[in-house]
Structures are given as C-alpha cells and as structure tokens.
Design a protein around this motif. Structure first.
Motif, PDB file in Angstrom:
ATOM      1  N   HIS A 201       0.815  -1.219   0.000  1.00  0.00           N
ATOM      2  CA  HIS A 201       0.000   0.000   0.000  1.00  0.00           C
ATOM      3  C   HIS A 201       0.854   1.277   0.000  1.00  0.00           C
ATOM      4  O   HIS A 201       0.535   2.248   0.694  1.00  0.00           O
ATOM      5  CB  HIS A 201      -0.955   0.012   1.210  1.00  0.00           C
ATOM      6  N   GLY A 202       1.961   1.232  -0.725  1.00  0.00           N
ATOM      7  CA  GLY A 202       2.787   2.432  -0.865  1.00  0.00           C
ATOM      8  C   GLY A 202       3.762   2.690   0.282  1.00  0.00           C
ATOM      9  O   GLY A 202       4.479   3.695   0.267  1.00  0.00           O
ATOM     10  N   ASN A 203       3.788   1.814   1.271  1.00  0.00           N
ATOM     11  CA  ASN A 203       4.758   1.984   2.371  1.00  0.00           C
ATOM     12  C   ASN A 203       5.668   0.769   2.443  1.00  0.00           C
ATOM     13  O   ASN A 203       5.306  -0.303   1.975  1.00  0.00           O
ATOM     14  CB  ASN A 203       4.031   2.081   3.722  1.00  0.00           C
ATOM     15  N   SER A 204       6.816   0.950   3.065  1.00  0.00           N
ATOM     16  CA  SER A 204       7.642  -0.223   3.340  1.00  0.00           C
ATOM     17  C   SER A 204       8.315  -0.050   4.689  1.00  0.00           C
ATOM     18  O   SER A 204       8.332   1.051   5.259  1.00  0.00           O
ATOM     19  CB  SER A 204       8.649  -0.478   2.225  1.00  0.00           C
ATOM     20  N   ILE A 205       8.858  -1.155   5.179  1.00  0.00           N
ATOM     21  CA  ILE A 205       9.390  -1.145   6.550  1.00  0.00           C
ATOM     22  C   ILE A 205      10.522  -0.127   6.696  1.00  0.00           C
ATOM     23  O   ILE A 205      10.704   0.461   7.753  1.00  0.00           O
ATOM     24  CB  ILE A 205       9.766  -2.567   7.016  1.00  0.00           C
ATOM     25  N   SER A 206      11.255   0.115   5.597  1.00  0.00           N
ATOM     26  CA  SER A 206      12.375   1.072   5.672  1.00  0.00           C
ATOM     27  C   SER A 206      11.896   2.478   6.071  1.00  0.00           C
ATOM     28  O   SER A 206      12.677   3.259   6.611  1.00  0.00           O
ATOM     29  CB  SER A 206      13.108   1.138   4.335  1.00  0.00           C
ATOM     30  N   ASP A 207      10.607   2.790   5.845  1.00  0.00           N
ATOM     31  CA  ASP A 207      10.075   4.116   6.218  1.00  0.00           C
ATOM     32  C   ASP A 207      10.198   4.366   7.725  1.00  0.00           C
ATOM     33  O   ASP A 207      10.282   5.515   8.149  1.00  0.00           O
ATOM     34  CB  ASP A 207       8.573   4.243   5.857  1.00  0.00           C
ATOM     35  N   VAL A 208      10.135   3.284   8.511  1.00  0.00           N
ATOM     36  CA  VAL A 208      10.085   3.475   9.966  1.00  0.00           C
ATOM     37  C   VAL A 208      11.315   2.942  10.706  1.00  0.00           C
ATOM     38  O   VAL A 208      11.454   3.162  11.913  1.00  0.00           O
ATOM     39  CB  VAL A 208       8.784   2.851  10.560  1.00  0.00           C
TER      40      VAL A 208
ATOM     41  N   LYS B 215      14.790  -1.241  15.715  1.00  0.00           N
ATOM     42  CA  LYS B 215      14.120  -0.161  16.450  1.00  0.00           C
ATOM     43  C   LYS B 215      13.377   0.684  15.424  1.00  0.00           C
ATOM     44  O   LYS B 215      13.991   1.212  14.475  1.00  0.00           O
ATOM     45  CB  LYS B 215      15.193   0.664  17.173  1.00  0.00           C
ATOM     46  N   LEU B 216      12.078   0.807  15.594  1.00  0.00           N
ATOM     47  CA  LEU B 216      11.248   1.508  14.621  1.00  0.00           C
ATOM     48  C   LEU B 216      10.624   2.748  15.258  1.00  0.00           C
ATOM     49  O   LEU B 216      10.180   2.719  16.403  1.00  0.00           O
ATOM     50  CB  LEU B 216      10.128   0.593  14.107  1.00  0.00           C
ATOM     51  N   LYS B 217      10.569   3.800  14.486  1.00  0.00           N
ATOM     52  CA  LYS B 217      10.017   5.066  14.984  1.00  0.00           C
ATOM     53  C   LYS B 217       8.577   5.190  14.500  1.00  0.00           C
ATOM     54  O   LYS B 217       8.314   5.163  13.291  1.00  0.00           O
ATOM     55  CB  LYS B 217      10.865   6.218  14.431  1.00  0.00           C
ATOM     56  N   LEU B 218       7.654   5.321  15.451  1.00  0.00           N
ATOM     57  CA  LEU B 218       6.241   5.418  15.110  1.00  0.00           C
ATOM     58  C   LEU B 218       5.672   6.743  15.617  1.00  0.00           C
ATOM     59  O   LEU B 218       6.386   7.518  16.244  1.00  0.00           O
ATOM     60  CB  LEU B 218       5.505   4.207  15.703  1.00  0.00           C
ATOM     61  N   GLU B 219       4.400   6.965  15.324  1.00  0.00           N
ATOM     62  CA  GLU B 219       3.757   8.224  15.740  1.00  0.00           C
ATOM     63  C   GLU B 219       2.544   7.893  16.612  1.00  0.00           C
ATOM     64  O   GLU B 219       1.762   7.013  16.253  1.00  0.00           O
ATOM     65  CB  GLU B 219       3.222   8.976  14.507  1.00  0.00           C
TER      66      GLU B 219
END
Ligand code: EPU
Length: 296
Positions: free
Chosen positions: A140-147, A187-191
């Motif tokens: 859906h236009g996102n991938s894990i590398s985004d976070v 370690k993933l950065k979320l909102e």
C-alpha cells in the motif's frame, strides 16, 4: 573430520535432524534440512556464527518461510529459526523495539494496541520482522524502511553491531542486510495516534488485500518484484496466464503474481511455472521480470 553435530549440540538445545522444510514454509514445499535448530538468545547465535565457520556447511536463518522455495530434495545445510528473546517486543516512548523472530502481524497489532501508528500497512504481510527487513517488505505504498531507525546485527565473526536505517542499503524489496550472519533486532520510529483509528486503517487495508489476493491458498506471496512503474500481476494477467497450471502449481486466478500450491506441488512444478511466466511476459510485453521469491 570436524564433528559438526557434536559442536552444534554444545551450542543449541533445540535441534532436529532431517526436519521436513515443508512444515516450515507457506508453500508447504521442501524436503529435509540436514539440521533445523532454534536459537533463543544472542549468545547462541554468536557461538553459531563463530563455530559454523569451521563446518563448511551453509546456514540459513529462516523467518516465517513465507518468501522462500526449497528443493524437494531438501537443504544440505543448517536452518536456523529465531525463538526466545528474538520473539520479544518492547516500547520506548514512540519507538518499538522488536526481535526479528516476531511476526509482522503481531508487531503491527501490538503497535495498534499501544496507540502507535506507522505499521498499519504491514498488517496482513505474512512474514517475520527479520524477513521484512532483509526484503524491505512493503504494501500500500509503504515499506518497513520508512520506519526503521536502528538495526542490531550479528556479523560473520559473531560480533554484535548496530547500524542505522540509512546504513541498511534499503531499496524496493531489497537491502544489504543479508551480508551479515543474522539480523536480531530493529528499532522503529512510530507516531502516537488513537488505537481505534489505527485499527480501522488496518482493517481497511486488510480488506483490500483480502479482495485482491488469494490469502486462503498455499503461496509465497508475490513471486516477482514489480518492474518500475508497472505491476507484475497486471502484466502476467494481460498475457492470459491466470489459471495456468503445471502439476499442482497454478497461477492464481485472483492475483496473477501469486503462484499457488494446489496440494502436492513439487518445487520443480513451481520453477517450471515461474520460467513459463517469465518467458511469456518477456516475449509478449518485452519485460524481464525479476524474482521476489528466494529460491534456496
Ligand atoms: N492487477 C491485475 N491483475 C492481477 C493483479 C493485479 O490487473 O492479477 C492490477 C490491479 O488491478 C492494479 C495493479 O495491477 O491495477 C496493481 O495491483 P495490486 O494493487 O494488487 O498491487 P501489486 O502491485 O500487484 C503490490 C505488492 C504486494 C502488496 C500489494 C498491495 C509487489 C511485488 N507487490 O502488489 O506485495 O501486497 O501491492 O499493496 O510489490 C509481496 O510483496 O509479496 C506482495 C504481495
């Protein structure tokens, strides 16, 4: 001669010899592995990295087996599954820190429960966090590398290293992480966001997936990467290949970039069907499809 079994038994407690890989892949295909081991902590994986250099055997770290195809004759090496501490998730403010043995679905669900947004897209991707990092899984236009902000790795010599997301060499469905022995934590950065809003979005995306992909069938997800600005599924479909069958391997009638195992497909049926699809798409559309599936 080196007695690798004796060495292995000193390192790992959970070892199965001649374990059928069909039991560990979403395709339900694959003969026996020489050894199938579960490691539960960093010490074990570090020892395994160091000692195995003397054994002359290949070693594969297997996630949830959702993007791989093993031979019917099996795998002449050691398959490693990450268990124990590698299946843990913890939160630190707006970060989630996940072991690479965690399933993406579980991670996505836990983040939703904790009111952290950014992994809604991952809900429904059947793999593990480790596999998702190595392949840079996306939807859906996102991938894990985004976070991804940080990744902990074990090097070939057993040393633990932490790298940043930028150092992972992420691209579309690829990374440079397979240069290392094993990826152990991310370690993933979320909102922050309301849980209900996150869960609604997950449900919405999942329903898109359910309507367009054969989720109830045995498959390994998408077989080919999308070529630039196009969709492999659309190309295969427009060559009239939906429903094409070799033995028990069949191009899904729901989404043409999925090959499904109708029950007792052999690895060779899958390869032959992959070859046929590649050849037809090249001949009729002039496009060279690249495999997303990993063949071992
Ligand atoms: N299409 C067809 N026929 C088909 C399949 C697709 O005409 O048989 C058309 C669709 O109608 C649409 C376009 O092709 O217009 C794109 O299809 P879709 O939205 O299903 O996305 P996709 O590009 O085929 C990608 C990822 C999937 C991911 C979906 C949803 C790749 C190779 N595939 O598929 O990822 O789930 O988007 O975001 O990047 C995977 O990586 O294993 C995977 C399944």
């Amino acid at each position: 001669m080196i007695n690798w079994r004796m060495d292995l038994e000193k390192i790992c407690k959970r070892i199965k010899y001649d374990e059928l890989l069909a039991n560990h892949t979403s395709f339900r295909i694959g003969g026996p592995a020489l050894a199938f081991v579960e490691v539960s902590d960093r010490h074990e994986i570090q020892k395994l990295a160091q000692e195995s250099r003397n054994w002359g055997l290949s070693i594969v770290i297997l996630g949830r087996g959702t993007n791989v195809l093993f031979e019917d004759s099996g795998y002449d090496g050691i398959i490693v599954k990450l268990a124990g501490e590698f299946k843990k998730i913890r939160f630190e403010e707006n970060f989630v820190i996940a072991g690479t043995g965690v399933s993406l679905n579980k991670l996505s669900n836990e983040c939703a429960k904790s009111g952290l947004s950014g992994l809604e897209f991952a809900y429904g991707i059947p793999g593990s966090v480790g596999g998702a990092l190595i392949m840079n899984a996306g939807a859906h236009g996102n991938s894990i590398s985004d976070v991804v902000r940080q990744i902990e790795l074990i090097e070939e010599n057993g040393k633990s290293t932490i790298i940043s997301g930028e150092e992972a060499g992420f691209g579309y469905r690829k990374s440079e992480l397979n240069r290392y022995f094993c990826v152990v934590e991310a370690k993933l950065k979320l909102e922050p966001k309301a849980s209900t809003e996150i869960k609604d979005r997950m449900r919405e995306l999942y329903s898109v997936r359910k309507n367009s992909q054969p989720l109830r069938e045995l498959s390994a997800g998408c077989i080919f990467k999308n070529p630039p600005n196009d969709s492999a599924g659309r190309l295969i479909d427009s060559c009239g290949l939906k429903g094409k069958r070799i033995g028990d391997a069949k191009v899904s009638s729901k989404h043409a970039n999925f090959i499904i195992n109708k029950g007792s497909a052999k690895a060779s049926d899958i390869y032959e069907l992959i070859d046929l699809v590649k050849t037809e798409v090249k001949k009729r559309k002039g496009v060279e499809l690249e495999l997303e599936l990993e063949i071992l």
